[in-house]
Design a protein around this motif. Structure first.
Motif, PDB file in Angstrom:
ATOM      1  N   SER A   1      51.190  42.229  58.733  1.00 38.27           N
ATOM      2  CA  SER A   1      51.112  42.050  57.281  1.00 38.27           C
ATOM      3  C   SER A   1      51.596  43.274  56.808  1.00 38.27           C
ATOM      4  CB  SER A   1      49.963  41.444  57.091  1.00 38.27           C
ATOM      5  OG  SER A   1      48.871  41.994  57.502  1.00 38.27           O
TER       6      SER A   1
ATOM      7  N   ALA B   1      45.535  20.984  38.655  1.00 38.02           N
ATOM      8  CA  ALA B   1      45.308  21.292  37.328  1.00 38.02           C
ATOM      9  C   ALA B   1      46.166  21.893  36.340  1.00 38.02           C
ATOM     10  CB  ALA B   1      43.819  22.032  37.366  1.00 38.02           C
TER      11      ALA B   1
ATOM     12  N   ASP C   1      42.032  21.263  44.273  1.00 38.03           N
ATOM     13  CA  ASP C   1      43.111  22.163  44.625  1.00 38.03           C
ATOM     14  C   ASP C   1      44.275  21.196  44.824  1.00 38.03           C
ATOM     15  OD1 ASP C   1      45.105  23.818  46.306  1.00 38.03           O
ATOM     16  OD2 ASP C   1      43.378  24.975  46.412  1.00 38.03           O
TER      17      ASP C   1
HETATM   18  C1  LIG Z   1      49.233  40.261  53.128  1.00 34.28           C
HETATM   19  C2  LIG Z   1      47.638  40.406  52.683  1.00 34.28           C
HETATM   20  C3  LIG Z   1      46.663  40.745  53.567  1.00 34.28           C
HETATM   21  C4  LIG Z   1      45.389  40.430  53.280  1.00 34.28           C
HETATM   22  N1  LIG Z   1      44.456  41.003  54.065  1.00 34.28           N
HETATM   23  C5  LIG Z   1      43.241  40.433  53.731  1.00 34.28           C
HETATM   24  C6  LIG Z   1      41.970  40.879  54.869  1.00 34.28           C
HETATM   25  O1  LIG Z   1      42.446  41.486  55.890  1.00 34.28           O
HETATM   26  N2  LIG Z   1      40.784  40.673  54.344  1.00 34.28           N
HETATM   27  C7  LIG Z   1      40.248  40.047  52.965  1.00 34.28           C
HETATM   28  O2  LIG Z   1      39.292  40.211  52.930  1.00 34.28           O
HETATM   29  N3  LIG Z   1      41.465  39.950  52.187  1.00 34.28           N
HETATM   30  C8  LIG Z   1      42.769  40.110  52.429  1.00 34.28           C
HETATM   31  N4  LIG Z   1      43.623  40.035  51.774  1.00 34.28           N
HETATM   32  C9  LIG Z   1      43.135  39.515  50.208  1.00 34.28           C
HETATM   33  C10 LIG Z   1      42.941  37.844  50.278  1.00 34.28           C
HETATM   34  O3  LIG Z   1      43.629  37.331  51.007  1.00 34.28           O
HETATM   35  C11 LIG Z   1      42.747  37.246  48.859  1.00 34.28           C
HETATM   36  O4  LIG Z   1      42.077  38.323  47.843  1.00 34.28           O
HETATM   37  C12 LIG Z   1      42.033  36.059  48.827  1.00 34.28           C
HETATM   38  O5  LIG Z   1      42.591  35.168  49.729  1.00 34.28           O
HETATM   39  C13 LIG Z   1      41.940  35.379  47.387  1.00 34.28           C
HETATM   40  O6  LIG Z   1      41.149  34.201  47.537  1.00 34.28           O
HETATM   41  P1  LIG Z   1      41.311  33.204  46.436  1.00 34.28           P
HETATM   42  O7  LIG Z   1      40.343  32.052  46.694  1.00 34.28           O
HETATM   43  O8  LIG Z   1      40.857  33.899  45.071  1.00 34.28           O
HETATM   44  O9  LIG Z   1      42.786  32.669  46.289  1.00 34.28           O
HETATM   45  P2  LIG Z   1      43.744  31.601  46.866  1.00 34.28           P
HETATM   46  O10 LIG Z   1      43.292  31.731  48.410  1.00 34.28           O
HETATM   47  O11 LIG Z   1      45.166  31.761  46.407  1.00 34.28           O
HETATM   48  O12 LIG Z   1      43.161  30.172  46.304  1.00 34.28           O
HETATM   49  C14 LIG Z   1      43.836  29.806  45.257  1.00 34.28           C
HETATM   50  C15 LIG Z   1      43.730  28.334  45.311  1.00 34.28           C
HETATM   51  O13 LIG Z   1      44.113  27.776  44.169  1.00 34.28           O
HETATM   52  C16 LIG Z   1      45.194  26.649  44.499  1.00 34.28           C
HETATM   53  N5  LIG Z   1      45.679  26.267  42.900  1.00 34.28           N
HETATM   54  C17 LIG Z   1      46.622  27.363  42.356  1.00 34.28           C
HETATM   55  N6  LIG Z   1      47.053  26.782  41.335  1.00 34.28           N
HETATM   56  C18 LIG Z   1      46.403  25.550  41.263  1.00 34.28           C
HETATM   57  C19 LIG Z   1      46.421  24.433  40.372  1.00 34.28           C
HETATM   58  N7  LIG Z   1      47.013  24.356  39.092  1.00 34.28           N
HETATM   59  N8  LIG Z   1      45.775  23.163  40.390  1.00 34.28           N
HETATM   60  C20 LIG Z   1      44.824  23.050  41.513  1.00 34.28           C
HETATM   61  N9  LIG Z   1      44.968  24.137  42.441  1.00 34.28           N
HETATM   62  C21 LIG Z   1      45.679  25.336  42.428  1.00 34.28           C
HETATM   63  C22 LIG Z   1      45.857  27.071  45.305  1.00 34.28           C
HETATM   64  O14 LIG Z   1      46.568  25.949  45.907  1.00 34.28           O
HETATM   65  C23 LIG Z   1      45.060  27.987  46.294  1.00 34.28           C
HETATM   66  O15 LIG Z   1      44.392  27.120  47.334  1.00 34.28           O
HETATM   67  C24 LIG Z   1      44.978  39.813  51.967  1.00 34.28           C
HETATM   68  C25 LIG Z   1      46.124  39.618  51.209  1.00 34.28           C
HETATM   69  C26 LIG Z   1      47.564  39.669  51.467  1.00 34.28           C
HETATM   70  C27 LIG Z   1      48.383  39.164  50.365  1.00 34.28           C
END
Ligand SMILES: Cc1cc2nc3c(=O)[nH]c(=O)nc-3n(C[C@H](O)[C@H](O)[C@H](O)COP(=O)(O)OP(=O)(O)OC[C@H]3O[C@@H](n4cnc5c(N)ncnc54)[C@H](O)[C@@H]3O)c2cc1C
Length: 424
Positions: free
Chosen positions: A311, A222, A32
């Motif tokens: 939120s 990446a 990351d």
């Molecule tokens: C306002 C809000 C409220 C929410 N409430 C809830 C809830 O109550 N319960 C629930 O289950 N979900 C909730 N969600 C949804 C949930 O937060 C997301 O679905 C979830 O966090 C997605 O996780 P992820 O690991 O796919 O993405 P992310 O957490 O965004 O992780 C992706 C990672 O990729 C990294 N990255 C990106 N590009 C690169 C690159 N080129 N090279 C290296 N690293 C990179 C980023 O730094 C990041 O750490 C909510 C979302 C929002 C916006």
């Protein structure tokens, strides 16, 4: 190199996948550009609930469309230009609200959520974080008594999937949440629900568990991947690269743009959202005991370690478009009617994006490039469903039977992302 895996993205989904693949005996490197759990998996409402089975695009959406056209709704706003540029996604999103597709989505999400809650409990225990888990439910609150079609549909789906709920009258709401002002006519307590007091910290705790078990982590950005005879080379912004037999894309909202570089078009849109923390009542009286969703006002308030986290609903817009704070301002006004919010604790609102595919199901499985795996598109529920996603992905990568039917989540359900014969 066949036993080596690079997991790109250390949000909840990527960290859970890294832990699961490590458990399967693979050599896992977690990558990351930031500290684990710093992005979407940090800013969410921290709710883990069996009730997240009804996506935004459900059959009641059609009836709500005229009201949404004004673009003033608290639960959904949009940038008209963004919608026009993504009209194909919008059409597919609306079509997936038809009863047949919707019911398949409900059944699939129910399976994924049940599995995920079980896996979260295991991971919270193994990472020494069980104390972060509150298991006293979460609450939908309604300012008007009559039930809307959306509420009736929601309750019917809960009944079908055996989600434990309790109808609340004003006295019952007061007994559960004494700090709320008496503005709500009805409520629904979701008993089969949990929440945490710091979602980002939970992800960091899971990443530390991965490291304690010998997992390798890289803080690098990446910028591309390249197919090799034996696997994949991932290139980084600093000019370096890493080889691995297989690569998991868990870049949350950044996944689609990243995969465009590998020639794959992922139908992803961004349901942006904002949050702000508040100090609560000046006399330090306890605020909320559990998260609440003020359904008609379209916000969620969650008690967090930092304070009360407000939120917002959805803003359909480009990932990197400048922030628009009108929705948060409206949510703050509405929330202040329900509860003493106190002063703001953050200098500026946090902004993030829920990564959403047209049928509101995440994509879990092998992409039409051998050894390249998808784990993204978790819309509103990725914090809760990361660990279930990891369980399914781990089984698929190991060639074992998956713990739930993986077909509803397969990349191949989208044109251009399958079938296996089209792999290169
Ligand atoms: C306002 C809000 C409220 C929410 N409430 C809830 C809830 O109550 N319960 C629930 O289950 N979900 C909730 N969600 C949804 C949930 O937060 C997301 O679905 C979830 O966090 C997605 O996780 P992820 O690991 O796919 O993405 P992310 O957490 O965004 O992780 C992706 C990672 O990729 C990294 N990255 C990106 N590009 C690169 C690159 N080129 N090279 C290296 N690293 C990179 C980023 O730094 C990041 O750490 C909510 C979302 C929002 C916006």
């Amino acid at each position: 190199m066949q036993g080596s895996v690079l997991v790109l993205g250390a949000g909840m989904v990527g960290v859970a996948c890294a832990l699961e693949l490590q458990r399967k005996g693979l050599q896992v490197t977690l990558v990351d550009s930031r500290e684990p759990g710093s992005e979407t998996s940090h800013g969410n409402a921290g709710v883990l609930t069996r009730s997240s089975i009804v996506p935004f695009n459900n059959p009641a959406l059609w009836g709500a469309l005229p009201g949404l056209l004004s673009n003033q709704s608290a639960s959904l706003r949009y940038d008209p230009g963004y919608l026009m540029r993504n009209i194909g996604w919008v059409t597919r999103f609306l079509l997936a609200a038809r009863p047949g597709t919707f019911e398949r989505t409900v059944a699939a999400l129910d399976q994924l959520i049940r599995l995920s809650l079980h896996e979260h409990e295991r991971l919270l225990a193994e990472s020494g974080q069980l104390a972060r888990l509150r298991s006293d439910g979460w609450m939908f609150l309604y300012r008007q008594a009559p039930r809307t079609p959306a509420m009736r549909l929601q309750v019917e789906m809960y009944r079908r999937c055996a989600v434990e709920v309790e109808e609340l009258d004003p006295a019952a709401i007061r007994a559960l949440e004494p700090a709320l002002r008496p503005i709500f006519a009805r409520g629904l307590l979701i008993r089969s629900a949990h929440s945490v007091d710091d979602p980002g910290a939970v992800v960091r705790g899971y990443a530390e568990l991965f490291a304690r078990r010998g997992g390798r982590q890289l803080r690098r950005k990446a910028v591309g991947i390249e197919r090799q005879a034996q696997g994949w080379t991932t290139h980084f912004e600093d000019g370096g690269s890493e080889q691995a037999g297989q690569v998991v894309i868990a870049l949350g909202p950044w996944s689609a743009a990243f995969l465009r570089g590998a020639g794959l078009r992922i139908p992803m849109a961004f349901e942006r959202g904002y949050h702000m923390h508040y100090a609560g009542a000046a006399d330090g009286a306890p605020a909320l005991r559990r998260p609440i969703h003020d359904a008609q006002a379209g916000y969620v308030l969650s008690p967090m370690r930092r304070g009360l986290r407000l939120s917002t609903g959805v803003e359909l817009n480009a990932l990197d478009a400048p922030p628009r704070h009108a929705q948060l301002e409206g949510a703050q006004q509405a929330a202040a009617q329900a509860l003493e919010l106190g002063r703001r604790l953050d200098e500026s609102p946090w902004k993030g994006a829920r990564p959403t595919l047209p049928d509101s199901r995440p994509m879990i499985g092998e992409l039409p490039r051998r050894g390249l795996w998808a784990a993204f598109g978790h819309q509103h529920i990725g914090f809760s469903t990361g660990p279930g996603t990891a369980s399914v992905l781990g089984a698929l990568m190991a060639g074992e039977p998956a713990p739930i039917d993986p077909a509803p989540f397969a990349p191949q359900r989208f044109q251009g992302l399958g079938p296996a014969g089209s792999r290169s």
